[in-house]
Scaffold this motif. Sequence first.
Motif, PDB file in Angstrom:
ATOM      1  N   GLY A 148       0.851  -1.190   0.000  1.00  0.00           N
ATOM      2  CA  GLY A 148       0.000   0.000   0.000  1.00  0.00           C
ATOM      3  C   GLY A 148       0.877   1.226   0.000  1.00  0.00           C
ATOM      4  O   GLY A 148       1.220   1.771   1.054  1.00  0.00           O
ATOM      5  N   PHE A 149       1.285   1.608  -1.185  1.00  0.00           N
ATOM      6  CA  PHE A 149       2.251   2.699  -1.331  1.00  0.00           C
ATOM      7  C   PHE A 149       1.498   3.962  -1.742  1.00  0.00           C
ATOM      8  O   PHE A 149       1.694   4.521  -2.819  1.00  0.00           O
ATOM      9  N   GLY A 150       0.588   4.408  -0.859  1.00  0.00           N
ATOM     10  CA  GLY A 150      -0.167   5.630  -1.137  1.00  0.00           C
ATOM     11  C   GLY A 150       0.486   6.812  -0.439  1.00  0.00           C
ATOM     12  O   GLY A 150       1.710   6.868  -0.307  1.00  0.00           O
ATOM     13  N   GLY A 169       7.846  -1.474  -2.945  1.00  0.00           N
ATOM     14  CA  GLY A 169       6.454  -1.076  -2.687  1.00  0.00           C
ATOM     15  C   GLY A 169       5.490  -1.896  -3.531  1.00  0.00           C
ATOM     16  O   GLY A 169       5.855  -2.381  -4.609  1.00  0.00           O
ATOM     17  N   TRP A 170       4.285  -2.071  -2.989  1.00  0.00           N
ATOM     18  CA  TRP A 170       3.250  -2.815  -3.718  1.00  0.00           C
ATOM     19  C   TRP A 170       1.973  -1.981  -3.774  1.00  0.00           C
ATOM     20  O   TRP A 170       1.517  -1.449  -2.746  1.00  0.00           O
ATOM     21  N   THR A 171       1.446  -1.843  -4.973  1.00  0.00           N
ATOM     22  CA  THR A 171       0.231  -1.041  -5.185  1.00  0.00           C
ATOM     23  C   THR A 171      -0.783  -1.851  -6.008  1.00  0.00           C
ATOM     24  O   THR A 171      -0.465  -2.930  -6.514  1.00  0.00           O
ATOM     25  N   ARG A 172      -1.953  -1.269  -6.173  1.00  0.00           N
ATOM     26  CA  ARG A 172      -2.979  -1.917  -7.015  1.00  0.00           C
ATOM     27  C   ARG A 172      -2.687  -1.629  -8.474  1.00  0.00           C
ATOM     28  O   ARG A 172      -2.769  -2.493  -9.336  1.00  0.00           O
ATOM     29  N   THR A 173      -2.300  -0.360  -8.738  1.00  0.00           N
ATOM     30  CA  THR A 173      -2.027   0.049 -10.120  1.00  0.00           C
ATOM     31  C   THR A 173      -0.514   0.276 -10.282  1.00  0.00           C
ATOM     32  O   THR A 173       0.114   0.841  -9.394  1.00  0.00           O
ATOM     33  N   ARG A 175       3.211   1.556 -11.020  1.00  0.00           N
ATOM     34  CA  ARG A 175       3.853   2.883 -11.074  1.00  0.00           C
ATOM     35  C   ARG A 175       5.355   2.749 -10.874  1.00  0.00           C
ATOM     36  O   ARG A 175       5.830   1.738 -10.354  1.00  0.00           O
ATOM     37  N   MET A 182       9.227  -1.294  -7.450  1.00  0.00           N
ATOM     38  CA  MET A 182       7.768  -1.268  -7.334  1.00  0.00           C
ATOM     39  C   MET A 182       7.138  -2.510  -7.978  1.00  0.00           C
ATOM     40  O   MET A 182       7.567  -2.963  -9.034  1.00  0.00           O
ATOM     41  N   ALA A 184       3.079  -4.498  -8.561  1.00  0.00           N
ATOM     42  CA  ALA A 184       1.639  -4.162  -8.537  1.00  0.00           C
ATOM     43  C   ALA A 184       0.778  -5.397  -8.734  1.00  0.00           C
ATOM     44  O   ALA A 184       1.174  -6.349  -9.429  1.00  0.00           O
ATOM     45  N   LEU A 203      -2.135  -0.547   3.986  1.00  0.00           N
ATOM     46  CA  LEU A 203      -3.253  -0.742   3.060  1.00  0.00           C
ATOM     47  C   LEU A 203      -4.556  -0.248   3.672  1.00  0.00           C
ATOM     48  O   LEU A 203      -4.777  -0.396   4.875  1.00  0.00           O
TER      49      LEU A 203
END
Length: 322
Positions: A148-150, A169-173, A175, A182, A184, A203
Amino acid sequence: MKPPLLVATKGWDPESWAASIRTLLPDRTILCTGRDGLYHGPDHDLATPHYVLAWKPPQETMDRLSGLKVIFSLGAGVDHICALTRLPDVPIVRIVDADITGRMSEYVVWQVLHHLRRGPALRKSQAAHRWFDRPPPAAREVTVGVLGFGVMGAAAADHLMRLGFKLSGWTRTPRDVAGIAMFAGADGLDAFLAGTDILVSLLPLTPETRGLVDRALLAKLKRDGPLDGPVFINAGRGGTHVEADLAEALTDGTLTGASLDVFETEPLPSDSPLWDLDNLVITPHDAAVSDPPALAKQIAEQIEAFERGEPLKNRVDPKRGY
Ligand code: NDP
Ligand code: OXD
C-alpha cells in the motif's frame, strides 16, 4: 445563515471536532451526535445539514440526513463509511494532511528501527538479566517492503530510504518510483514478498484487501535476511491481516517479530492471545491520530470552496473502497 453540518462520531467525542469547526465556521449551526454516533434530537433537525463529519457513523444516523451533500471522513481511512449498507449518493472526502502523514512516518520508522535493532530479543534478554551480545545488522542490509504505497506509504518509505534501508512497494495500479522496486497487483505480489525482510502494511481495508495477510502470504516473505526471519508491521487496518494466522506465525518462527497498531476488534479484547506474544509490539491504533485542531481547518476550507463551486479535493471512490 450558511448550511448546517453534523458531527457524527461513534466512540469518539464529537464535541472536540465541533469546537474546532465552530471557531472556523462561526456562522453555521453545528449539530452533534452522542458518542454512540446517534442523533438524539428530532428528525427535522437532520433534514438541514449539508455536510456530515463522520467517524464510524451508524447507518441509522446517515439514513436520517435527507439534505446531505458531502460526507467528510474524520480520518484518512474511509472503510468505516464505505462499509455502510446504504451509502448516500454524495461525494466522500477523506483526510490527507501533513500532520497525520508525519505522525504515521514517525510510527513506521520507530517500529522498523525497533525490529532492525532486535528490540524483542533485547527485551527478553533484559528481563533475564542477560547481556545481549549480537550486534544488529545495518539498515542497508535490510529491505523494507511497503504494502500500500499511497500517501502514507510513500512518505514513510522516503524517511526509511534516508536511513539507508532498501525499499520496495506494492500497489494496485503499476507505477515507477525513483530508487524503489515497485510491484503491482496479484501478479506482482509473490516477487515483492520474496525480497522483503520487513513488511509494512499501510493498506486501506477494502473488499480486496480484507484478510490479505494470512499464513500463506507470510510464508512467502524472505527467510534468509539478517534478522533471523521476516517481520510484519501493520498500521493500516486490522481486517487486512488474519489475527489467528499472525499469532501462529509469531509462535512457530515464520515471523521473527511484528508490530500491530490496528486490530479486527478495537480495543483489542483482553482475552486476545496476541497480548501474550513477547515478539509482538501492540499499540492502540494511535500511529497517526486525527487531531481536530490540526485537521478541522482543511475541512472548513473544503466546505467553503465547495460552496464557491470549486471541486472537492481528496475524494474517494466508494466502489474501490479507498
Ligand atoms: P492511500 O489511498 O493514499 O493509499 C492506499 C494505497 O493502498 C495505494 O497505494 C493503493 O494502490 C494501495 N492499495 C489499495 N488497494 C490495494 C489492492 N487491492 N492491492 C494493492 N494495493 C492496494 O491511503 P493512505 O496512504 O492515506 O492511508 C492508508 C491507510 O492507512 C488508510 O486507508 C487507513 O486505513 C490507514 N490509517 C491508519 C491510521 C492509524 O492511526 N493506524 C491513521 C491513518 C490512516 P494504488 O496506489 O494503486 O491506488
Ligand atoms: C484514520 C485512522 O483512518 O485514524 O485516519 O485510522
